[in-house]
Design an enzyme around this catalytic site. Structure first.
Site, mmCIF file in Angstrom:
data_model
loop_
_atom_site.group_PDB
_atom_site.id
_atom_site.type_symbol
_atom_site.label_atom_id
_atom_site.label_comp_id
_atom_site.label_asym_id
_atom_site.label_seq_id
_atom_site.Cartn_x
_atom_site.Cartn_y
_atom_site.Cartn_z
ATOM 1 N N LYS A 142 4.372 5.640 -10.766
ATOM 2 C CA LYS A 142 3.434 6.565 -10.083
ATOM 3 C C LYS A 142 2.679 6.899 -11.395
ATOM 4 O O LYS A 142 3.047 7.212 -12.260
ATOM 5 C CB LYS A 142 3.884 7.578 -9.355
ATOM 6 N N ARG B 38 0.743 -3.582 0.174
ATOM 7 C CA ARG B 38 0.503 -2.800 -0.873
ATOM 8 C C ARG B 38 0.908 -3.858 -1.878
ATOM 9 O O ARG B 38 2.031 -4.649 -1.782
ATOM 10 C CB ARG B 38 1.585 -1.624 -1.024
ATOM 11 N N ASP C 40 8.583 1.415 -9.367
ATOM 12 C CA ASP C 40 8.048 0.482 -8.296
ATOM 13 C C ASP C 40 8.362 -1.029 -8.799
ATOM 14 O O ASP C 40 8.401 -1.841 -8.005
ATOM 15 C CB ASP C 40 6.670 0.829 -7.995
ATOM 16 N N ARG D 141 6.871 5.519 2.078
ATOM 17 C CA ARG D 141 6.483 5.191 0.620
ATOM 18 C C ARG D 141 7.968 5.226 -0.258
ATOM 19 O O ARG D 141 8.977 5.387 0.525
ATOM 20 C CB ARG D 141 5.520 6.293 0.159
ATOM 21 N N GLY D 142 7.765 4.838 -1.425
ATOM 22 C CA GLY D 142 8.663 4.356 -2.358
ATOM 23 C C GLY D 142 9.283 2.972 -2.197
ATOM 24 O O GLY D 142 9.405 2.503 -1.017
ATOM 25 N N ALA D 143 9.459 2.390 -3.196
ATOM 26 C CA ALA D 143 9.596 0.963 -3.145
ATOM 27 C C ALA D 143 10.770 0.608 -2.061
ATOM 28 O O ALA D 143 10.838 -0.184 -1.641
ATOM 29 C CB ALA D 143 9.951 0.477 -4.681
#
Length: 364
Positions: free
Chosen positions: A273, A113, A262, A56-58
């Site tokens: 987030k 996503r 993001d 996770r995390g852009a």
């Protein structure tokens, strides 16, 4: 590799072997109690890992997706990896089949996503590189070039995060107390992170810091991931519930808020987030500077403003349950947007690898 005196954190994303190797992910759903790694040999496993937030995390998602292109093309060159080869007379995989497969892999991973623009940026960069080489290179050579491109994306993110840290650390005086939300550290990138890179760099410079960490409901990325990273680095930190941030600001305990992003629209509106927008409102009310740290690859100049940013809606169980334990009545309706958008005019500055954008406007 960190130049800090502390031991380097395990990499969120790494590749093992040559072009026919595989991806290794730090399974972030198991942190902080277990440090477990997931070996990824195919795009179906990678899709699930992205969707389930194992990675996770852009920036980290973008790196994983770039390597995912290689995973998806591997079977054309190694039958044992699971697909039939389609070859021309010279032993090369058929060019038409190669590019058809490339587009299939890109479309499949792009659906994992919707909000983090780095995912699409990395996939498009890989496809563009392949198209650039299509007229003068055989598919096998293009495949090797794509692997090199994925490795370059990975290396570039390390340098990018370090540059963000250097620019952001200039904003922090010795003894500063700051607040962050979700996780924008090494777990979300190739190494130092975006927002957390600022803190780690300030620490490397010998500055004393205190960091308030929002728990970040509903999936507790702050409590599980950021708190773990900061403790591993030996940074002074305090965990708070999301709803406590206003009181902490009111008491004068915070001199700045630093978050990641993001996707950032052309005018500077920033998606991050869920809960980030609330922090911006509180920071504005208490005259606390609010900064966003993100690389240029997080900017989406095709979107004029934040109203166009797609917001991912996630499963109800993430809100109705905490770590598998039901906390809401069965049958209760749930609304679970994973991100919100902070207006540009409420952002003091956007910290990029090129410097600080301040004021935050489309012209900047």
């Amino acid at each position: 590799m960190s130049d800090s005196t502390t031991a380097p954190l395990p990499a969120a994303v790494r590749w093992q072997g040559g072009s026919l190797g595989h991806l290794v992910l730090l399974d972030q759903t198991r942190l902080p109690l277990e440090v477990t790694f997931l070996s990824v040999f195919d795009i179906e496993t990678l899709f699930e890992a992205i969707r389930a937030l194992r990675v996770r995390g852009a920036p980290a998602i973008g790196i994983a997706a770039a390597y995912g292109i290689c995973l998806g093309l591997q079977p054309l060159f190694a039958p044992a990896l699971g697909a039939n080869r389609v070859q021309s007379d010279n032993g090369q995989p058929d060019s038409a089949v190669f590019f058809e497969r490339l587009e299939q892999v890109r479309s499949y991973l792009a659906a994992s996503r919707p909000t983090a623009v780095n995912l699409f940026w990395a996939l498009d960069r890989m496809v563009a590189r392949a198209r650039q080489l299509s007229a003068r290179s055989e598919p096998s050579a293009i495949f090797e070039s794509l692997f090199a491109e994925a490795c370059a994306i990975h290396r570039e993110d390390v340098a990018t995060c370090r540059a963000i840290g250097r620019h952001g650390a200039e904003l922090l005086p010795d003894g500063a107390s700051v607040l962050t939300h979700c996780n924008a550290g090494g777990l979300a990138t190739a190494e130092y992170g975006t927002a957390l890179s600022i803190f780690f760099t300030a620490q490397d410079q010998g500055k004393r810091l205190h960091v308030f960490v929002d728990e970040t409901r509903p999936l507790l990325q702050g409590a599980r991931l950021t708190a773990w990273e900061l403790m591993q680095r030996g940074l002074d930190a305090t965990l708070i519930c999301d709803s406590m941030a206003g009181q902490v600001m009111r008491e004068g305990r915070v001199q700045g808020v630093f978050t990641g992003a993001d996707r950032i629209a052309a005018n500077g509106d920033a998606a991050n987030k869920i809960g980030t927008y609330s922090l911006a409102v509180l920071a504005r009310a208490h005259r606390v500077p609010f900064y966003v740290a993100a690389p240029r690859s997080t900017f989406d100049f095709n979107l004029p403003d934040g109203s166009q940013i797609p917001i991912e809606l996630r499963d109800a169980e993430e809100v109705a349950e905490i770590r598998g334990q039901r906390v809401a009545p069965v049958g209760m309706r749930v609304y679970n947007p994973a991100f919100d958008v902070t207006p540009a005019e409420w952002i003091t500055g956007i910290i990029t690898e090129y410097g600080v954008i301040q004021p935050v406007t489309a012209d900047q």
